[in-house]
Design a protein around this motif. Structure first.
Motif, short mmCIF file in Angstrom:
data_model
loop_
_atom_site.label_atom_id
_atom_site.label_comp_id
_atom_site.label_asym_id
_atom_site.label_seq_id
_atom_site.Cartn_x
_atom_site.Cartn_y
_atom_site.Cartn_z
N LYS A 1 0.86 -1.19 0.00
CA LYS A 1 0.00 0.00 0.00
C LYS A 1 0.89 1.23 0.00
N ASN A 2 0.71 2.08 -0.98
CA ASN A 2 1.50 3.31 -1.11
C ASN A 2 3.00 3.05 -0.90
N GLY A 3 3.47 1.95 -1.48
CA GLY A 3 4.90 1.66 -1.45
C GLY A 3 5.39 0.89 -0.23
N CYS B 1 -6.18 -3.28 7.72
CA CYS B 1 -5.78 -1.87 7.86
C CYS B 1 -6.81 -0.99 7.18
N GLU B 2 -6.86 0.23 7.63
CA GLU B 2 -7.81 1.20 7.10
C GLU B 2 -7.35 1.63 5.71
N LEU B 3 -8.29 1.86 4.82
CA LEU B 3 -7.94 2.38 3.49
C LEU B 3 -8.51 3.79 3.34
N LYS B 4 -7.70 4.64 2.67
CA LYS B 4 -8.15 6.02 2.45
C LYS B 4 -8.34 6.27 0.96
N ASP B 5 -9.15 7.28 0.66
CA ASP B 5 -9.40 7.65 -0.73
C ASP B 5 -8.07 7.88 -1.46
N GLY B 6 -7.94 7.25 -2.61
CA GLY B 6 -6.74 7.45 -3.42
C GLY B 6 -5.56 6.54 -3.07
N ASP B 7 -5.72 5.69 -2.06
CA ASP B 7 -4.63 4.75 -1.73
C ASP B 7 -4.30 3.90 -2.96
N ARG B 8 -3.01 3.66 -3.14
CA ARG B 8 -2.58 2.81 -4.26
C ARG B 8 -2.15 1.46 -3.70
N LEU B 9 -2.83 0.42 -4.17
CA LEU B 9 -2.50 -0.92 -3.69
C LEU B 9 -1.97 -1.78 -4.82
N GLU B 10 -0.99 -2.56 -4.49
CA GLU B 10 -0.52 -3.59 -5.41
C GLU B 10 -0.79 -4.91 -4.71
N ILE B 11 -1.63 -5.74 -5.30
CA ILE B 11 -1.94 -7.04 -4.69
C ILE B 11 -1.37 -8.13 -5.59
N ILE B 12 -0.39 -8.84 -5.07
CA ILE B 12 0.26 -9.89 -5.87
C ILE B 12 -0.27 -11.24 -5.40
N ASN C 1 9.82 -7.44 3.16
CA ASN C 1 9.70 -6.63 4.38
C ASN C 1 11.05 -6.34 5.02
N LYS C 2 11.95 -7.32 4.94
CA LYS C 2 13.28 -7.16 5.53
C LYS C 2 14.25 -6.49 4.55
N GLY C 3 13.74 -6.08 3.38
CA GLY C 3 14.58 -5.38 2.40
C GLY C 3 15.52 -6.30 1.63
N ILE C 4 15.23 -7.62 1.64
CA ILE C 4 16.06 -8.58 0.90
C ILE C 4 15.45 -8.77 -0.50
N PRO C 5 16.21 -8.52 -1.56
CA PRO C 5 15.67 -8.72 -2.91
C PRO C 5 15.28 -10.18 -3.17
N VAL C 6 14.12 -10.38 -3.78
CA VAL C 6 13.59 -11.73 -4.02
C VAL C 6 13.27 -11.92 -5.49
N VAL C 7 13.57 -13.11 -6.00
CA VAL C 7 13.13 -13.50 -7.33
C VAL C 7 12.18 -14.68 -7.13
N ILE D 1 8.75 -12.15 -17.05
CA ILE D 1 9.40 -11.58 -15.87
C ILE D 1 8.77 -10.21 -15.61
N LYS D 2 8.29 -10.01 -14.38
CA LYS D 2 7.68 -8.72 -14.01
C LYS D 2 8.33 -8.18 -12.75
N ARG D 3 8.21 -6.88 -12.55
CA ARG D 3 8.71 -6.25 -11.33
C ARG D 3 7.56 -5.48 -10.68
N PRO D 4 6.65 -6.19 -10.00
CA PRO D 4 5.44 -5.52 -9.51
C PRO D 4 5.68 -4.52 -8.38
N ILE D 5 6.63 -4.83 -7.49
CA ILE D 5 6.93 -3.91 -6.38
C ILE D 5 8.44 -3.89 -6.17
N LYS D 6 8.89 -2.94 -5.36
CA LYS D 6 10.32 -2.80 -5.07
C LYS D 6 10.85 -4.09 -4.44
#
Lengths: 63, 215
Positions: free
Chosen positions: A35-37, A46-57, B141-147, B163-168
């Protein structure tokens, strides 16, 4: 209220993560949520607010 | 069992004489974690060693079963052996001088940091969806890069595996259409995903090299 989920706008009725999971028929056991990086531990609601950016993998089995 | 070493030390570098220039140097000495030594982990490790990786952490609590041999880099006479140890043995038949740290344990949030301590990158090579999500969440969460890999089951075209990079800190390999592993797994798709993982790790570590030298 709108949030962005995986780059698509999504209208929310309830303003929390677990309700969003329910809306999208997502099993919280198999996803990683950002959520937001920041990673949100999916077990914690967790609470969500207007405009929150989510990435769900979503993970599927196999390896 | 250690394979016989009967040639002078320097000759082992000949293994890499047909490699793309700079790849062995980018991988040499870099500690790489492999979480799960099944279809993904075993094939990934072989690809990494062939490119010049020589410092691996191999983690798997399972023993080899006949049903693994449709896609995993093991042999019939290794059935019943611990996967992490058997993989070390197979990798050392390719390059006897590599270092493998084997952990025949189940990974959880409390032992994860000590197992992968010092790793530049960790490959998620589990089978179950829940295990995959848990590990990726903990590592990122621990900042360890994962593939990681998601979407290799079934028999769809292997061309769909991307291959995608969805998040940091996360490189994710797979297709978006693949069913769960209950539909079965075939060697080409699993091997291709593992090869993508190997490439992504090589690319990640080479980019690191490049950035270092740019500084």
């Amino acid at each position: 209220m709108k949030v962005i989920v995986n780059e698509k706008e999504h209208q929310l009725t309830e303003k929390d993560l677990h309700s969003l999971f329910k809306d999208l028929k997502i099993n919280p056991e198999v996803v990683v949520v950002e959520k937001n990086g920041e990673i949100i531990p999916r077990k914690n609601n967790c609470e969500l607010k207007d405009g929150d950016r989510l990435e769900i993998i979503k993970f599927v089995g196999g390896g | 069992m250690n394979p016989k070493i009967n040639s002078p030390l320097d000759n082992f570098e000949e293994i890499f004489s047909r490699n793309v220039s700079g790849i062995r140097a980018a991988l040499r000495g870099k500690k790489i974690g492999i979480a799960g030594c099944g279809g993904l982990g075993s094939n990934l490790a072989v690809n990494l060693v062939r490119m010049g990786a020589d410092n691996l952490v191999l983690v798997d609590s399972d023993k080899i079963e006949p049903s693994n041999l449709n896609r995993q880099y093991y042999f019939w006479d290794q059935i019943g052996s611990l996967k992490a140890k058997a993989l070390e043995e197979n990798l050392k038949r390719i390059h006897p001088l590599i270092t493998c740290e084997c952990h025949s344990v189940r990974i959880n949030s409390s032992n994860l940091q000590s197992i992968f301590s010092g790793c530049e990158v960790v490959a998620e090579c589990f089978d179950g969806a829940g295990d995959k999500a848990r590990l990726v969440e903990d590592l990122v969460n621990k900042g360890i890069p994962v593939v990681a890999v998601s979407g290799v089951a079934g028999k769809n075209s292997a061309e769909a595996i991307k291959i995608k990079r969805p998040i940091k800190n996360l490189i994710l390999i797979g297709d978006d259409a693949s069913p769960d592993c209950s539909e079965g797994l075939i060697s080409p798709r699993v091997s291709i995903a593992a090869a993508h993982q190997a490439w992504a790790i090589m690319n990640f570590l080479s980019e690191g090299e490049k950035n270092e030298s740019d500084r």
